[in-house]
Design a protein around this motif. Structure first.
Motif, short mmCIF file in Angstrom:
data_model
loop_
_atom_site.label_atom_id
_atom_site.label_comp_id
_atom_site.label_asym_id
_atom_site.label_seq_id
_atom_site.Cartn_x
_atom_site.Cartn_y
_atom_site.Cartn_z
N GLY A 1 -50.28 109.73 4.91
CA GLY A 1 -49.09 110.34 4.33
C GLY A 1 -47.97 110.63 5.28
O GLY A 1 -47.27 111.64 5.12
N ASN B 1 -40.63 119.41 0.20
CA ASN B 1 -41.94 119.44 -0.43
C ASN B 1 -41.79 118.79 -1.80
O ASN B 1 -41.67 119.47 -2.83
CB ASN B 1 -42.45 120.87 -0.54
CG ASN B 1 -42.42 121.61 0.79
OD1 ASN B 1 -41.77 122.63 0.92
ND2 ASN B 1 -43.12 121.09 1.79
N PHE C 1 -53.48 111.95 -0.79
CA PHE C 1 -53.12 112.29 -2.17
C PHE C 1 -54.34 112.35 -3.08
O PHE C 1 -54.19 112.56 -4.27
CB PHE C 1 -52.10 111.29 -2.70
CG PHE C 1 -50.77 111.39 -2.02
CD1 PHE C 1 -49.86 112.36 -2.37
CD2 PHE C 1 -50.44 110.52 -1.00
CE1 PHE C 1 -48.64 112.47 -1.73
CE2 PHE C 1 -49.22 110.61 -0.35
CZ PHE C 1 -48.32 111.59 -0.72
N LYS D 1 -47.10 119.60 0.57
CA LYS D 1 -46.99 118.30 1.23
C LYS D 1 -45.56 118.06 1.71
O LYS D 1 -44.60 118.45 1.03
CB LYS D 1 -47.47 117.19 0.30
CG LYS D 1 -48.95 117.34 -0.06
CD LYS D 1 -49.44 116.21 -0.94
CE LYS D 1 -50.93 116.35 -1.21
NZ LYS D 1 -51.75 116.31 0.01
N ASN D 2 -45.42 117.39 2.86
CA ASN D 2 -44.13 117.25 3.52
C ASN D 2 -43.66 115.80 3.53
O ASN D 2 -44.46 114.88 3.74
CB ASN D 2 -44.24 117.76 4.97
CG ASN D 2 -44.86 119.14 5.04
OD1 ASN D 2 -44.33 120.10 4.50
ND2 ASN D 2 -46.00 119.24 5.70
N GLY E 1 -50.29 119.74 3.51
CA GLY E 1 -49.87 118.70 4.43
C GLY E 1 -49.82 119.20 5.85
O GLY E 1 -50.37 120.25 6.18
N SER F 1 -45.91 114.98 7.33
CA SER F 1 -47.06 114.33 6.71
C SER F 1 -47.42 115.03 5.39
O SER F 1 -47.52 116.25 5.33
CB SER F 1 -48.28 114.36 7.64
OG SER F 1 -49.44 113.91 6.97
N ALA F 2 -47.60 114.21 4.37
CA ALA F 2 -48.11 114.72 3.10
C ALA F 2 -49.64 114.74 3.10
O ALA F 2 -50.25 115.26 2.16
CB ALA F 2 -47.60 113.86 1.95
N GLU F 3 -50.25 114.15 4.16
CA GLU F 3 -51.70 113.96 4.22
C GLU F 3 -52.17 113.13 3.03
O GLU F 3 -51.40 112.37 2.45
CB GLU F 3 -52.42 115.30 4.33
CG GLU F 3 -52.07 116.06 5.60
CD GLU F 3 -52.50 115.34 6.89
OE1 GLU F 3 -53.70 115.08 7.07
OE2 GLU F 3 -51.61 115.05 7.71
N GLN G 1 -55.42 118.97 -0.39
CA GLN G 1 -54.34 119.91 -0.66
C GLN G 1 -53.52 120.16 0.61
O GLN G 1 -54.07 120.21 1.70
CB GLN G 1 -54.92 121.24 -1.17
CG GLN G 1 -55.69 121.12 -2.47
CD GLN G 1 -54.85 120.56 -3.60
OE1 GLN G 1 -53.72 120.99 -3.81
NE2 GLN G 1 -55.40 119.59 -4.31
#
Length: 360
Positions: free
Chosen positions: A51, A116, A72, A99-100, A78, A68-70, A76
């Protein structure tokens, strides 16, 4: 999560992401294929995390921040990573509950602003300790009751402009010091995407999914002009960059037209249409007089001569080069490279950060 992901599919597949010669008046493409690949010694690559999206360099150049959203799928929150720009080693990390995606940094380097997108908000992060010090969640909801996606964020003075991925779209205008909503710029077409402020004209430029570039006066937040450079042809205009010396505005389209447009920043007239292939992020480098374009579909990053629009170099960075960031001295280019999504919203591996040495 599935509904949220489908709502923001546009956000996830687009970049989150900015000459003394006179530009040509021709509108035909002149870009040429690269004659050779860049040697691997020019590249430092690090697999970092899932992410990855936009980046920001500290004003002193000693830290590269990566939003980073890490993951999906069953993940939960980022992260915001702090990397050494020379080695790409981790210097620090901020765990966030949201998440970013997009990112901006203040001129003093003390605050990072991130969007976000899945939650329709923005966060301010203190770079001294990595803590989230303020947050604003916007109230708008679509017909399914989900937040408008907060895509791009632009810091201009003490004001943040945040584009909403919605139909109809809007731009939120936020006090950067308090993170309080000041006003909304409405009637901005479909899917607000790229945002750019020009010191030369004193205007804000906004791209949208209706194929328009909006020219906005930041003093009163009014839309003064609406350009449609491709006319009635389908276009989803995306990211923006400027050559201030020649008054050229570069605009990408990775969805419909798959091109990069060169516009007169004063009139919106098309100076050149660069048919180099799919175009996602775009940057102009005044130090080297070059244009950089990431090609998500082709897995390449291109360096173009900004006068002749010919391809000088091509870096193979598969599978999906995404966002671009340039060092202050103009000699280093940073790229986030994304992995494709599986059907269950997982990815095939971690995304990467790449450092390209432009001096070789």
């Amino acid at each position: 999560m599935k509904m949220q992901l489908s709502t923001l599919a546009l956000v996830l597949t687009m970049a989150l992401s900015g000459c003394a010669t006179q530009p040509s008046s021709s509108t035909s493409a002149t870009a040429q294929p690269a004659v050779a690949s860049t040697p691997s010694t020019d590249i430092v690559k690090r697999s970092l995390a899932e992410g990855l999206y936009e980046m920001a360099l500290s004003p002193t150049g000693d830290a590269l921040y990566v939003a980073s959203a890490e993951g999906f799928k069953d993940v939960q929150g980022g992260m915001v990573y702090k990397l050494d720009p020379a080695t790409l080693k981790t210097l620090g990390a901020t765990h966030t509950d949201l998440k970013n995606f997009a990112m901006q940094i203040t001129p003093d380097g003390k605050t990072l602003y991130v969007t976000n997108s899945l939650d329709g908000g923005i966060s301010a992060i203190n770079t001294a300790d990595g803590k989230v010090k303020a947050r604003l969640l916007f109230s708008e909801r679509n017909e399914k009751g989900l937040p408008y996606g907060a895509r791009q964020i632009l810091l201009h003075g003490d004001t943040l402009y945040v584009g909403a991925v919605a139909d109809p779209a809007l731009i939120w205008v936020v006090d950067a010091n308090t993170l309080k909503l000041k006003t909304r710029i409405k009637n901005t077409g479909k899917w607000m995407t790229g945002l750019h402020y020009s010191d030369q004209t004193g205007r804000l430029y906004a791209a949208n999914g209706s194929g328009e570039i909006l020219v906005i006066n930041p003093r009163n937040n009014r839309v003064e002009q609406r350009w449609k450079p491709l006319g009635e042809k389908p276009a989803l205009l995306l990211n923006l960059a400027e050559d201030a010396d020649t008054g050229r505005l570069f605009v990408t389209d990775n969805s419909k037209a798959k091109t990069t447009l060169v516009l007169d920043i004063h009139t919106g007239k098309v100076i050149k249409q660069l048919d180099v292939g799919d175009s996602l992020s775009v940057l102009f480098n005044p130090k080297r007089h070059e244009i950089y374009i990431s090609q998500r579909d082709s897995g390449k990053v291109l360096s173009l001569d900004a006068t002749r629009y010919t391809v000088k170099k091509s870096w193979d960075l598969p599978p999906h080069p995404n966002s671009l960031t340039l060092s202050a001295d103009g000699q280093t280019l940073f790229v986030t490279v994304k992995q494709p999504f599986n059907k269950d919203h997982s990815t095939k591996g971690p995304d990467s950060v790449v450092r390209l040495d432009l001096t070789h």
